[in-house]
Structures are given as C-alpha cells and as structure tokens.
Design a protein around this motif. Structure first.
Motif, PDB file in Angstrom:
ATOM      1  N   ARG A 138       0.822  -1.208   0.000  1.00  0.00           N
ATOM      2  CA  ARG A 138       0.000   0.000   0.000  1.00  0.00           C
ATOM      3  C   ARG A 138       0.860   1.262   0.000  1.00  0.00           C
ATOM      4  O   ARG A 138       0.564   2.231  -0.713  1.00  0.00           O
ATOM      5  N   LEU A 139       1.911   1.275   0.794  1.00  0.00           N
ATOM      6  CA  LEU A 139       2.789   2.445   0.818  1.00  0.00           C
ATOM      7  C   LEU A 139       3.504   2.619  -0.518  1.00  0.00           C
ATOM      8  O   LEU A 139       3.729   3.755  -0.966  1.00  0.00           O
ATOM      9  N   GLY A 140       3.863   1.505  -1.165  1.00  0.00           N
ATOM     10  CA  GLY A 140       4.477   1.604  -2.485  1.00  0.00           C
ATOM     11  C   GLY A 140       3.531   2.216  -3.501  1.00  0.00           C
ATOM     12  O   GLY A 140       3.923   3.072  -4.308  1.00  0.00           O
ATOM     13  N   ARG A 141       2.273   1.794  -3.463  1.00  0.00           N
ATOM     14  CA  ARG A 141       1.289   2.386  -4.368  1.00  0.00           C
ATOM     15  C   ARG A 141       1.094   3.872  -4.075  1.00  0.00           C
ATOM     16  O   ARG A 141       0.924   4.683  -5.001  1.00  0.00           O
ATOM     17  N   LEU A 142       1.106   4.218  -2.790  1.00  0.00           N
ATOM     18  CA  LEU A 142       0.940   5.633  -2.436  1.00  0.00           C
ATOM     19  C   LEU A 142       2.089   6.469  -2.976  1.00  0.00           C
ATOM     20  O   LEU A 142       1.864   7.564  -3.512  1.00  0.00           O
ATOM     21  N   VAL A 143       3.309   5.971  -2.851  1.00  0.00           N
ATOM     22  CA  VAL A 143       4.464   6.722  -3.345  1.00  0.00           C
ATOM     23  C   VAL A 143       4.382   6.909  -4.855  1.00  0.00           C
ATOM     24  O   VAL A 143       4.612   8.017  -5.378  1.00  0.00           O
ATOM     25  N   VAL A 144       4.033   5.849  -5.572  1.00  0.00           N
ATOM     26  CA  VAL A 144       3.916   5.960  -7.029  1.00  0.00           C
ATOM     27  C   VAL A 144       2.800   6.924  -7.416  1.00  0.00           C
ATOM     28  O   VAL A 144       2.945   7.759  -8.324  1.00  0.00           O
ATOM     29  N   SER A 145       1.671   6.855  -6.719  1.00  0.00           N
ATOM     30  CA  SER A 145       0.549   7.735  -7.028  1.00  0.00           C
ATOM     31  C   SER A 145       0.896   9.193  -6.763  1.00  0.00           C
ATOM     32  O   SER A 145       0.534  10.080  -7.541  1.00  0.00           O
ATOM     33  N   VAL A 146       1.619   9.445  -5.666  1.00  0.00           N
ATOM     34  CA  VAL A 146       2.015  10.820  -5.367  1.00  0.00           C
ATOM     35  C   VAL A 146       2.980  11.332  -6.422  1.00  0.00           C
ATOM     36  O   VAL A 146       2.893  12.497  -6.853  1.00  0.00           O
ATOM     37  N   TRP A 147       3.889  10.483  -6.871  1.00  0.00           N
ATOM     38  CA  TRP A 147       4.825  10.912  -7.923  1.00  0.00           C
ATOM     39  C   TRP A 147       4.080  11.243  -9.210  1.00  0.00           C
ATOM     40  O   TRP A 147       4.378  12.245  -9.874  1.00  0.00           O
ATOM     41  N   VAL A 148       3.115  10.422  -9.586  1.00  0.00           N
ATOM     42  CA  VAL A 148       2.317  10.706 -10.790  1.00  0.00           C
ATOM     43  C   VAL A 148       1.551  12.014 -10.624  1.00  0.00           C
ATOM     44  O   VAL A 148       1.467  12.833 -11.548  1.00  0.00           O
ATOM     45  N   LEU A 149       0.986  12.226  -9.434  1.00  0.00           N
ATOM     46  CA  LEU A 149       0.250  13.465  -9.180  1.00  0.00           C
ATOM     47  C   LEU A 149       1.160  14.682  -9.282  1.00  0.00           C
ATOM     48  O   LEU A 149       0.793  15.700  -9.905  1.00  0.00           O
ATOM     49  N   VAL A 150       2.333  14.604  -8.688  1.00  0.00           N
ATOM     50  CA  VAL A 150       3.271  15.723  -8.731  1.00  0.00           C
ATOM     51  C   VAL A 150       3.703  16.004 -10.164  1.00  0.00           C
ATOM     52  O   VAL A 150       3.766  17.167 -10.601  1.00  0.00           O
ATOM     53  N   THR A 151       3.976  14.952 -10.911  1.00  0.00           N
ATOM     54  CA  THR A 151       4.374  15.137 -12.311  1.00  0.00           C
ATOM     55  C   THR A 151       3.253  15.757 -13.129  1.00  0.00           C
ATOM     56  O   THR A 151       3.484  16.647 -13.959  1.00  0.00           O
ATOM     57  N   ALA A 152       2.024  15.305 -12.912  1.00  0.00           N
ATOM     58  CA  ALA A 152       0.884  15.870 -13.637  1.00  0.00           C
ATOM     59  C   ALA A 152       0.678  17.338 -13.280  1.00  0.00           C
ATOM     60  O   ALA A 152       0.357  18.168 -14.152  1.00  0.00           O
ATOM     61  N   ALA A 153       0.849  17.685 -12.004  1.00  0.00           N
ATOM     62  CA  ALA A 153       0.705  19.082 -11.598  1.00  0.00           C
ATOM     63  C   ALA A 153       1.782  19.950 -12.233  1.00  0.00           C
ATOM     64  O   ALA A 153       1.529  21.112 -12.596  1.00  0.00           O
ATOM     65  N   PHE A 154       2.985  19.420 -12.377  1.00  0.00           N
ATOM     66  CA  PHE A 154       4.060  20.178 -13.028  1.00  0.00           C
ATOM     67  C   PHE A 154       3.781  20.365 -14.514  1.00  0.00           C
ATOM     68  O   PHE A 154       3.934  21.465 -15.055  1.00  0.00           O
ATOM     69  N   VAL A 155       3.351  19.284 -15.168  1.00  0.00           N
ATOM     70  CA  VAL A 155       3.102  19.360 -16.609  1.00  0.00           C
ATOM     71  C   VAL A 155       1.902  20.256 -16.904  1.00  0.00           C
ATOM     72  O   VAL A 155       1.841  20.914 -17.946  1.00  0.00           O
ATOM     73  N   MET A 156       0.939  20.308 -15.976  1.00  0.00           N
ATOM     74  CA  MET A 156      -0.277  21.088 -16.205  1.00  0.00           C
ATOM     75  C   MET A 156       0.039  22.551 -16.499  1.00  0.00           C
ATOM     76  O   MET A 156      -0.566  23.158 -17.389  1.00  0.00           O
ATOM     77  N   ILE A 157       0.980  23.118 -15.766  1.00  0.00           N
ATOM     78  CA  ILE A 157       1.313  24.523 -15.965  1.00  0.00           C
ATOM     79  C   ILE A 157       1.896  24.763 -17.356  1.00  0.00           C
ATOM     80  O   ILE A 157       1.615  25.766 -18.010  1.00  0.00           O
ATOM     81  N   HIS A 158       2.698  23.815 -17.839  1.00  0.00           N
ATOM     82  CA  HIS A 158       3.369  23.999 -19.134  1.00  0.00           C
ATOM     83  C   HIS A 158       2.468  23.646 -20.314  1.00  0.00           C
ATOM     84  O   HIS A 158       2.837  23.949 -21.454  1.00  0.00           O
ATOM     85  N   LEU A 159       1.343  22.999 -20.068  1.00  0.00           N
ATOM     86  CA  LEU A 159       0.408  22.705 -21.157  1.00  0.00           C
ATOM     87  C   LEU A 159      -0.600  23.825 -21.375  1.00  0.00           C
ATOM     88  O   LEU A 159      -1.351  23.789 -22.352  1.00  0.00           O
ATOM     89  N   ILE A 160      -0.641  24.799 -20.484  1.00  0.00           N
ATOM     90  CA  ILE A 160      -1.587  25.908 -20.639  1.00  0.00           C
ATOM     91  C   ILE A 160      -1.117  26.793 -21.790  1.00  0.00           C
ATOM     92  O   ILE A 160       0.047  27.196 -21.842  1.00  0.00           O
ATOM     93  N   PRO A 161      -2.001  27.089 -22.739  1.00  0.00           N
ATOM     94  CA  PRO A 161      -1.580  27.933 -23.873  1.00  0.00           C
ATOM     95  C   PRO A 161      -1.157  29.323 -23.406  1.00  0.00           C
ATOM     96  O   PRO A 161      -1.726  29.897 -22.480  1.00  0.00           O
ATOM     97  N   GLY A 162      -0.153  29.868 -24.067  1.00  0.00           N
ATOM     98  CA  GLY A 162       0.294  31.210 -23.750  1.00  0.00           C
ATOM     99  C   GLY A 162       1.334  31.232 -22.650  1.00  0.00           C
ATOM    100  O   GLY A 162       1.806  30.196 -22.157  1.00  0.00           O
ATOM    101  N   ASP A 163       1.693  32.422 -22.257  1.00  0.00           N
ATOM    102  CA  ASP A 163       2.709  32.657 -21.237  1.00  0.00           C
ATOM    103  C   ASP A 163       2.005  32.965 -19.922  1.00  0.00           C
ATOM    104  O   ASP A 163       1.314  34.000 -19.808  1.00  0.00           O
ATOM    105  N   PRO A 164       2.134  32.113 -18.901  1.00  0.00           N
ATOM    106  CA  PRO A 164       1.445  32.396 -17.637  1.00  0.00           C
ATOM    107  C   PRO A 164       1.925  33.682 -16.973  1.00  0.00           C
ATOM    108  O   PRO A 164       1.153  34.370 -16.311  1.00  0.00           O
ATOM    109  N   VAL A 165       3.210  34.013 -17.134  1.00  0.00           N
ATOM    110  CA  VAL A 165       3.729  35.238 -16.531  1.00  0.00           C
ATOM    111  C   VAL A 165       3.129  36.448 -17.208  1.00  0.00           C
ATOM    112  O   VAL A 165       2.687  37.411 -16.550  1.00  0.00           O
TER     113      VAL A 165
END
Length: 353
Positions: free
Chosen positions: A49-76
């Motif tokens: 269960r802890l192994g699944r949690l670690v993998v799921s958190v890593w996927v979530l963190v990666t998705a949150a990082f990619v989300m910002i860069h997939l938004i069209p235009g310049d966020p700044v």
C-alpha cells in the motif's frame, strides 16, 4: 575387482564408501527475524500500500508540473497583463525559474516540494503554503462535517429500510425509498446548494446566505454536500443488510431468541458495513472535490473558492499547490479506507498477500 586406490580407504571401508558423496556444507545461517517479518501478511500489505501511495504521489506531482506547461500562452504575461514591459516579464519569469529547461525546472520543483516550498503567489506575493494554510482548515471542517453527516444519516436509514422491506414486504416503501435516493443522488451539489439557499436562507431566513460564522452557517453547505453521498450509501447499506439477514448465523441468532437489537446491531450491522466503507471512501474523495463549487455558492473561505479565484487571476502556482493538496488528500483517504477495511476484515489483507 579391486577398487582403484582401495589402499587409501580406511580399514573396513568397502567399495560403497569410495563412491559415497561427500557430506554437504552446512547451510548458511539465516536471520529468522527478517524471514518472519517478510512472511508476515500485514507487513507485505503495508509495504504494498505504501508503495502504491508513493507511485501515485509521484504521478500526481508530475501531472501538476506538466499542467502549468500545457496551458496555452505565457502564464507570466497573463498574470502581469498584456501591457507589462518585456523587462518586467523577463525578470518575473527568471524569479519563478521559468526560463530554465524543463528537466531543470522539474528537478527544482521536486526539490522545493521535498523542502515544503510550494512557490510564491503571482498576485499576492505570499508563499503558496501560507495561502493554503490559511484556507485549508475551512475546507477540511466542511468536508469532515459533511462526511460525518452522510454516514450518520445513511447507515441507520439503510438498516431500517432493510428491516422494513425484508422478504418483499412494504413494496411501496421500498419503491419510494429507492426513487428518492436516485433523485437526490442525481442532483449536482451546486444546484442543490442554490435551491437550499433560496428556500431556507432567502425565503425563510432560517440560515445565513453566505459566509462562515457560527454553527448555523454550516447547515446549508453541509446539507448540500452530504445529501448525495447519504442517498447512495443508504441504498448500499440496505442491499448489504438484506444479504446479511439471510445468512446462517443470523438464523442461528434468531433461533437463540436473541433480542432484535442484538441481532441487527451486533451481528448484522458489522458485516454489512464493509462494502459501505469501501464506497464511502470513494465518495469522500468526490465530496472533497465537490467543495470547490459549493464553497463558491456560499462564499466559503476555503480552498474551493481560492482555486477558482486563482484560475480567474491566472495565479498558476496557487492553482498548482491547491491541486496537489486535493490530490494528496484523496490518496490519503483511500489509504485510510484500505487500512480500515483490512482491520475490519483481516482475510482481505491476508488473501491479497
């Protein structure tokens, strides 16, 4: 025939002694503690269960990082406005680290997360962790209260309906209960919230229209969030209880002339809530997500209203931080549900191992 090198054999040894295999080396000593620990099904369950949690958190963190860069235009540029000078935009992009390569940004993002740094808000200039820390208690209080109300309402109601409609009795009551449950579960939380505000706050004036104040301010938001999950759980409790009431041990308990309260509460209910808790964990995740819309209807000072305001203001670090908090919260709820089910039914943990 004389065996070769028979003169080298000890006295009294025959040909069989010459061909006998040499004794095997003694086995290497093992650590019985480690072996017993690895064979423990509870340890394997926890590690899995802890192994699944670690993998799921890593996927979530990666998705949150990619989300910002997939938004069209310049966020700044979007956050500073179209009239901002290029020098200001470049300086702000450098301060946020957005001028580096994606691998460098990703590694820096992970390093900051491990240090508890979620970044800085583009609009207020405050740390994102401070913004979330100020709003998180209000969301947690609302979600926990709604979940508690859903459980306290659904379990007794489902058990009562199972007892009343057992064996095909009271068909009209069963039809009314089922139809009402489907109708309430189908109404979106925000639409139910608007209806409750109009009836009980605007027309009758019983509760506040919006804001977080005393106990009365919790009634309508909690009712909006808890109504749908309570309707779903009540139907599940009824179905599970009906199947339990037909079990042999329930017949044995009745044959012993045990009181109905003992039969239903001590023998039937604990065996009927296993599937209910599984669904309740999934509904809690959706309930936490449902706070986003309900908080905006009631102007609740929580993360739901914060993420909507941040999206409108294009404050992407805050959006990213709130998404991570919501995602990690749902994962921890699922982990707690798995652990609770394993404690209620240890056979699930042992058989899965």
């Amino acid at each position: 025939m004389k065996t070769p090198h028979a003169d080298l054999l000890p006295a009294g040894a025959g040909p069989a002694a010459a061909t006998a295999p040499a004794p095997a080396d003694p086995p290497a000593p093992r650590l019985p503690g480690m072996r017993g620990l690895a064979a423990n099904p509870w340890v394997r369950f926890a590690v899995r269960r802890l192994g699944r949690l670690v993998v799921s958190v890593w996927v979530l963190v990666t998705a949150a990082f990619v989300m910002i860069h997939l938004i069209p235009g310049d966020p700044v540029r979007a956050s500073l406005g179209l009239t901002a000078p290029p020098q200001v935009v470049a300086l702000r992009r450098h301060q946020l680290g957005l001028d580096a390569s994606l691998p460098t940004q990703y590694l820096r993002f992970l390093r900051h997360l491990l240090g508890g740094d979620l970044g800085v808000s583009m609009t207020s200039g405050l740390p994102v962790s401070q913004v979330i820390g100020d709003r998180l208690p209000a969301t947690v209080a609302l979600a926990v209260a709604a979940f508690a109300v859903a459980l306290l309402a659904s379990v007794p109601l489902g058990l009562l309906m199972a007892v009343l409609t057992r064996g095909g009795r009271r068909r009209r009551t069963e039809l009314t209960f089922t139809s009402a449950g489907v109708l309430v579960a189908a109404i979106p939380e925000f639409l139910l919230a608007v209806g409750l505000v109009y009836v009980f706050a605007v027309r009758l004036g019983w509760f506040p229209v919006a804001g977080r104040g005393g106990v009365g301010s919790y009634v309508l938001p909690v009712a909006s969030l808890a109504a749908g999950p309570a309707a779903v759980l009540a139907r599940i409790v009824r179905v599970e209880t009906l199947s339990v009431l037909d079990a042999d041990y329930i017949r044995t308990a009745r044959a012993k002339r045990l009181p109905p309260r003992t039969v239903y509460l001590r023998h039937a209910l604990p065996n009927a809530v296993t599937a209910t808790f599984t669904i309740a964990g999934l509904l809690l995740g959706s309930l936490v997500a449902g706070t986003v819309l309900v908080e905006n209807v009631f102007a609740w000072p929580g993360l739901g209203s914060t993420i909507v305001q941040s999206i409108l203001a294009k404050d992407y670090p805050v959006v990213q931080g709130v998404v991570l908090v919501y995602g990690v919260g749902v994962l921890l709820v699922n982990l707690a549900v798995d652990a609770g089910l394993a404690l209620l039914d240890p056979r699930s943990a042992i058989l899965e191992s």
